[in-house]
Design an enzyme around this catalytic site. Structure first.
Site, PDB file in Angstrom:
ATOM      1  N   LYS A   1       0.882  -1.177   0.000  1.00 19.91           N
ATOM      2  CA  LYS A   1       0.000   0.000   0.000  1.00 19.91           C
ATOM      3  C   LYS A   1       0.914   1.221   0.000  1.00 19.91           C
ATOM      4  O   LYS A   1       1.419   1.640   1.036  1.00 19.91           O
ATOM      5  CB  LYS A   1      -0.891  -0.002   1.245  1.00 19.91           C
TER       6      LYS A   1
ATOM      7  N   GLU B   1       9.598   1.540  10.932  1.00 20.92           N
ATOM      8  CA  GLU B   1      10.678   2.524  10.760  1.00 20.92           C
ATOM      9  C   GLU B   1       9.979   3.878  10.756  1.00 20.92           C
ATOM     10  O   GLU B   1       9.284   4.218   9.803  1.00 20.92           O
ATOM     11  CB  GLU B   1      11.447   2.254   9.466  1.00 20.92           C
TER      12      GLU B   1
ATOM     13  N   CYS C   1      13.361  11.022   7.120  1.00 26.54           N
ATOM     14  CA  CYS C   1      13.208  10.582   8.510  1.00 26.54           C
ATOM     15  C   CYS C   1      14.520  10.731   9.260  1.00 26.54           C
ATOM     16  O   CYS C   1      14.532  10.901  10.473  1.00 26.54           O
ATOM     17  CB  CYS C   1      12.694   9.156   8.581  1.00 26.54           C
TER      18      CYS C   1
ATOM     19  N   GLU D   1       9.289  16.383  15.018  1.00 28.51           N
ATOM     20  CA  GLU D   1       9.732  16.194  13.642  1.00 28.51           C
ATOM     21  C   GLU D   1       8.936  17.111  12.718  1.00 28.51           C
ATOM     22  O   GLU D   1       7.703  17.096  12.732  1.00 28.51           O
ATOM     23  CB  GLU D   1       9.529  14.737  13.222  1.00 28.51           C
TER      24      GLU D   1
END
Lengths: 492, 50
Positions: free
Chosen positions: A188, A264, A298, A396
């Site tokens: 997906k 992750e 990331c 973040e």
């Protein structure tokens, strides 16, 4: 000879955009649809199927069937290796087309898409192709009256859910090891980067992957992603994305069949520069870490923790470099920084910038929209003297925003680096070997780069501590995620 | 008359044998524990530019 900007634009006008899901080796449509737009200029690219629970169920049943009854898991390992190499060959042969799709769907400069994303994707399929026929079990010594066999078996159906920032590479890090050990897969992709995944599935079929082994469903996370996460026919989820959605997948597993969930997730990675560092290299790398992939990484070194002795000089050099980068059309090979993935995401990043200013951080560079560019463009932003504990030091942003923290000594640097709920990556810059290793050992992060950043190959694991996730992509350790250990004890 | 020199090596030998046996068992247990250890460790990659 590499295509020019004009040639890329011509290709963009003529390229075939895949518009059907691939389930069980066949194109599949959905009842609902959505229009994918390009962050390059906001123009509509293609209308795509918006999968619902029934579509996801069909994809999982086809993958289940291919695992339980199909040839793939029991195929001779050398045959799986041959098919994966054929897939790598196909991706390599179509690398310019795939780089174009990546660039159109999420705005990555086409040069980076070609030279970084596609290269690492091809490398990944080749690397794990070679593992297909090199896995072995164990026969521990258990005495004269018994024989113990410890074998690895494919875990079953793997749901791969991947984001838009590296749509092909991050998918390959999960698909390649899963296929190498004999699993079947339902992918997906992000609703912002489905084109490259759909084209990959077509190429996989052409490369000889049996029907149902690799399926792709397109749609939004709250419906299609959730349906995959809750499906009892899925044995493992391999997810890369935000910490919030990763936590949701853990919940889906708990609510359904306790499927394994490998994550992750996000990061707020510290980049420590000590006074004896090579400042030229540290500055150019820190600047690159802000604008590369538009800061949508990331692992982005978004917290610059710099010794006060070199703080001013380093910041000057970083600012000078950021002022010189070429922001523009991602289809121009000379472009160093393209648009953010969408207008909505740009607004999200801008809200972080506004909050940082409201909380007293000093904006020393950028953070505004460049004039005369039609897409979701944003100049990199640098904030100096960011107060520890404020939002910019902890949250973040997933955009080109750098928080600078001056420090006075190594102890302070390590404490500040580890003062984060994340633990994905870190950087250390020093010419002193012992300091480099001592600091590296104390950093709570899955990857530490010493005098570099974002380096590495397929042989080293990648993943995070703390709220940055669990398990590892890449390396031989990734294979552990897609296999079960079985003990067979034979009494003699 | 028994000479201690004979007995002493025998004792040493028996002890050494026991030690070796213990070492074998420990090695086996450690090898079998490898997969269990994976649950309680984090993998860290340190990449040093040279």
């Amino acid at each position: 000879m590499n295509p020019t900007a004009q040639e890329w634009a011509l290709r963009a006008a003529g390229v075939r955009l895949p518009s059907a899901m691939l389930i069980g080796g066949r194109p599949h449509d959905a009842a609902a649809h959505w229009a994918l737009t390009s962050p390059r200029d906001g123009a509509e690219l293609v209308v795509l199927p918006d999968a619902d629970e029934a579509d996801v169920d069909l994809a999982v049943r086809r993958a289940r069937q291919a695992f339980d009854s199909g040839p793939w898991p029991t195929l001779a390992p050398k045959e799986r290796k041959r098919v994966l190499h054929a897939l790598a060959d196909a991706v390599e042969a179509h690398r310019e087309e795939l780089a174009l799709l990546v660039s159109l769907e999420m705005g990555k400069p086409v040069g980076d898409a070609l030279l970084i994303e596609l290269r690492t994707t091809v490398d990944t399929y080749r690397w794990y192709a070679e593992w297909a026929d090199k896995l072995t079990g164990e026969t521990p010594e258990v005495g004269p009256d018994a024989l113990a066999l410890v074998t690895r078996e494919p875990v079953g159906v793997v749901g791969v859910v991947v984001p838009w920032n590296f749509p092909m590479t991050l998918a390959a890090w999960k698909i390649a090891p899963a296929l190498a050990v004999g699993c079947t897969v339902v992918v997906k992709p992000s609703e912002q980067s489905p084109l490259s995944a759909l084209r990959l599935a077509e190429l996989a079929t052409e490369a000889g992957l049996p029907d149902g082994v690799l399926n792709v469903v397109t749609g939004n996370g709250p419906r299609a992603g959730r349906a995959l996460g809750r499906h009892p026919g899925v044995d493992t989820i391999a997810f890369t994305g935000s910490t919030e959605v990763g936590a949701a997948f853990l919940g889906y597993a708990a609510e359904s069949n306790l499927k394994r969930v490998w994550l992750e997730l996000g990061g707020k990675s510290p980049n420590i520069v000590l006074p004896d560092a090579d400042l030229d290299l540290a500055a150019s790398t820190a600047a690159w870490g802000v604008y590369f992939n538009q800061g949508q990484m990331c692992t982005a070194p978004s917290r610059l923790i710099v010794h006060r002795d070199v703080h001013g000089e380093l910041l000057d050099r970083i600012t000078a470099r950021l002022a010189s980068i070429r922001i523009g059309d991602p289809l121009d090979p000379a472009t160093e920084m393209g648009p953010l993935v969408s207008a909505a995401h740009r607004e999200h990043v801008e809200s972080h910038i506004a909050l940082a200013q409201a909380q007293g951080a000093r904006l020393t560079f950028g953070g505004d929209r460049p004039d005369s560019l039609p897409g979701a463009y944003l100049r990199p932003a640098v904030f100096d003297d960011v107060e520890p504990g404020t939002a910019l030091s902890r949250e973040e942003v997933f955009g080109p925003v750098l928080a600078v923290h001056p420090i006075d000594n190594v102890e302070q640097a390590v404490a500040m680096a580890n003062d984060s709920e994340y633990g994905l990556a870190a950087g250390v810059w020093t010419r002193d070997l012992a300091t480099a290793h001592r600091v590296s050992r104390r950093l709570r992060a899955g990857t530490v780069w010493v005098n570099c950043y974002e380096e590495g190959g397929l042989s080293v694991p990648f993943g995070g501590y703390k709220r940055s996730g669990n398990g590892r992509d890449k390396s031989v350790h990734a294979l552990e995620k897609y296999t079960e250990l079985k003990t067979t004890w034979v009494q003699l | 008359m028994r000479r201690p020199l004979i007995a002493i090596p025998a004792r040493i030998s028996a002890t050494a044998s026991a030690l070796r046996h213990h070492a074998d068992m420990t090695t086996r247990a450690l090898a079998q524990a490898v997969h269990a250890l994976e649950k309680y460790t984090e993998l860290k990659t340190t990449w040093v530019a040279l």
